[in-house]
Design an enzyme around this catalytic site. Structure first.
Site, mmCIF file in Angstrom:
data_model
loop_
_atom_site.group_PDB
_atom_site.id
_atom_site.type_symbol
_atom_site.label_atom_id
_atom_site.label_comp_id
_atom_site.label_asym_id
_atom_site.label_seq_id
_atom_site.Cartn_x
_atom_site.Cartn_y
_atom_site.Cartn_z
ATOM 1 N N CYS A 1 0.817 -1.489 0.257
ATOM 2 C CA CYS A 1 -0.042 0.000 0.170
ATOM 3 C C CYS A 1 0.890 1.306 -0.002
ATOM 4 O O CYS A 1 1.562 1.509 0.959
ATOM 5 C CB CYS A 1 -1.014 0.015 1.198
ATOM 6 S SG CYS A 1 -1.766 1.659 1.600
ATOM 7 N N TYR B 1 -5.581 4.991 -8.935
ATOM 8 C CA TYR B 1 -6.741 4.227 -8.739
ATOM 9 C C TYR B 1 -7.974 4.772 -9.464
ATOM 10 O O TYR B 1 -8.727 4.076 -9.689
ATOM 11 C CB TYR B 1 -6.983 4.595 -7.172
ATOM 12 C CG TYR B 1 -6.065 4.237 -6.196
ATOM 13 C CD1 TYR B 1 -5.796 2.719 -5.952
ATOM 14 C CD2 TYR B 1 -4.786 4.850 -5.883
ATOM 15 C CE1 TYR B 1 -5.052 2.026 -5.106
ATOM 16 C CE2 TYR B 1 -3.776 4.105 -4.947
ATOM 17 C CZ TYR B 1 -4.130 2.656 -4.661
ATOM 18 O OH TYR B 1 -3.049 2.290 -3.910
#
Length: 310
Positions: free
Chosen positions: A49, A186
């Protein structure tokens, strides 16, 4: 586990991705509920992440390794958040040292039994009050930047990634980089319509073009010194060629072949400062993105190498 399962409720009617805000927004400060203390706080992170690895980089830059412990989850995001090694033994994953939880959902419910948001990382955990201090990476890195200075050696206390005289410039750059690059990848990868994807991906590459101009002939984004702006961009760019280019369809150009100034900046940070290289785990990065957005869960071999030498 598909991206559909873990991203429920995070899209607008036009198919564009809409990231939910973080829920825990307290700070560590003298005189507050969360006092700066050595050994009191703990980070739960995923090496896959980018938001979580922001906090790892700043923790190392500031010399906080003995102050703030770290536990890494496995890189397989699911409906219950990120799994610990108790249920997912992916190399590098660890067990929850406090409650032996199965996943980050159980950490969130320990802090707030009625919590019904997403079970994201990073999590800054207070072991004294057994609760979450903060789960917003941009705020955690600023906590690390200043909150423990009075307890640190002078050389580490002097490191300031958000200096007063550069804050306006840093904030302005962070704003558009977040919208179009950090979150832009994203928006491209999780778009559910062709128009939403194309809008996001073109904005992403427009901003990369802009960053290429900013970094031409420079080692840092702002003020000719290392700041949080470099940290925040680094975590996206280090993942670009190995993950976003393929898994998220951000494939107009690669960094290594399309952006020489960004690529040189990236390699200088990675090879020149262990806070960047030692907090980067390419196996977790590739596994995480390709299992999430890939029906057959096949992780590509390339690019080779993951990052080129200087």
């Amino acid at each position: 586990m598909s991206s559909t399962d873990v991203l429920k409720g995070l899209h607008k009617p036009d198919g564009s991705f809409n990231r939910a805000p973080s829920s825990f927004r307290d700070v560590v400060k003298k005189g507050g509920r969360f006092e700066p203390e050595k050994g009191r706080y703990h980070l739960f992170i995923s090496y896959g992440c980018p938001w979580a690895t922001r906090t790892l980089i700043v923790r190392k830059l500031k010399g906080l390794e003995d102050f703030i412990g770290v536990t890494s989850v496995a890189p397989h995001l699911g409906e219950n958040g990120w799994p610990f090694a108790k249920v997912d033994s992916f190399p590098g994953a660890e067990r929850d040292p406090f409650y032996d939880s199965e996943n980050t959902k159980q950490i969130y419910l320990k802090a707030a039994p009625d919590y019904n948001g997403r079970y994201t990382v990073p999590i800054l955990w207070d072991t004294k009050n057994e609760t979450i201090v903060n789960n917003e990476s941009s705020e955690i890195i600023r906590i690390f930047n200043t909150a423990f200075n009075h307890l640190l050696p002078a050389d580490k206390a002097a490191i300031d990634l958000y200096p007063e005289e550069l804050r306006g410039e840093i904030d302005e750059l962070n704003g558009w980089v977040y919208e179009t690059v950090n979150n832009g990848v994203y928006k491209s990868g999780f778009a559910r319509s062709q128009p939403a994807y194309e809008e996001a991906v073109y904005k992403l590459f427009d901003s990369l073009d802009r960053l290429e101009k900013i970094l031409t002939g420079k080692d840092h984004l702002v003020g000719n010194r290392l700041t949080e702006a470099d940290v925040r961009l680094f975590v996206t760019i280090i993942r670009f060629d190995v993950a976003y280019h393929g898994a998220f369809k951000c494939n107009i150009r690669t960094i290594r072949d399309g952006y020489p100034a960004i690529d040189l900046w990236l390699r200088k940070l990675y090879w020149g400062n262990p806070a960047f290289s030692e907090t980067c785990n390419f196996a977790h990065i590739k596994e995480g993105y390709y299992q999430l957005n890939n029906r057959n869960k096949i992780v590509p071999v390339g690019p080779i190498p993951n990052i080129r030498p200087l």
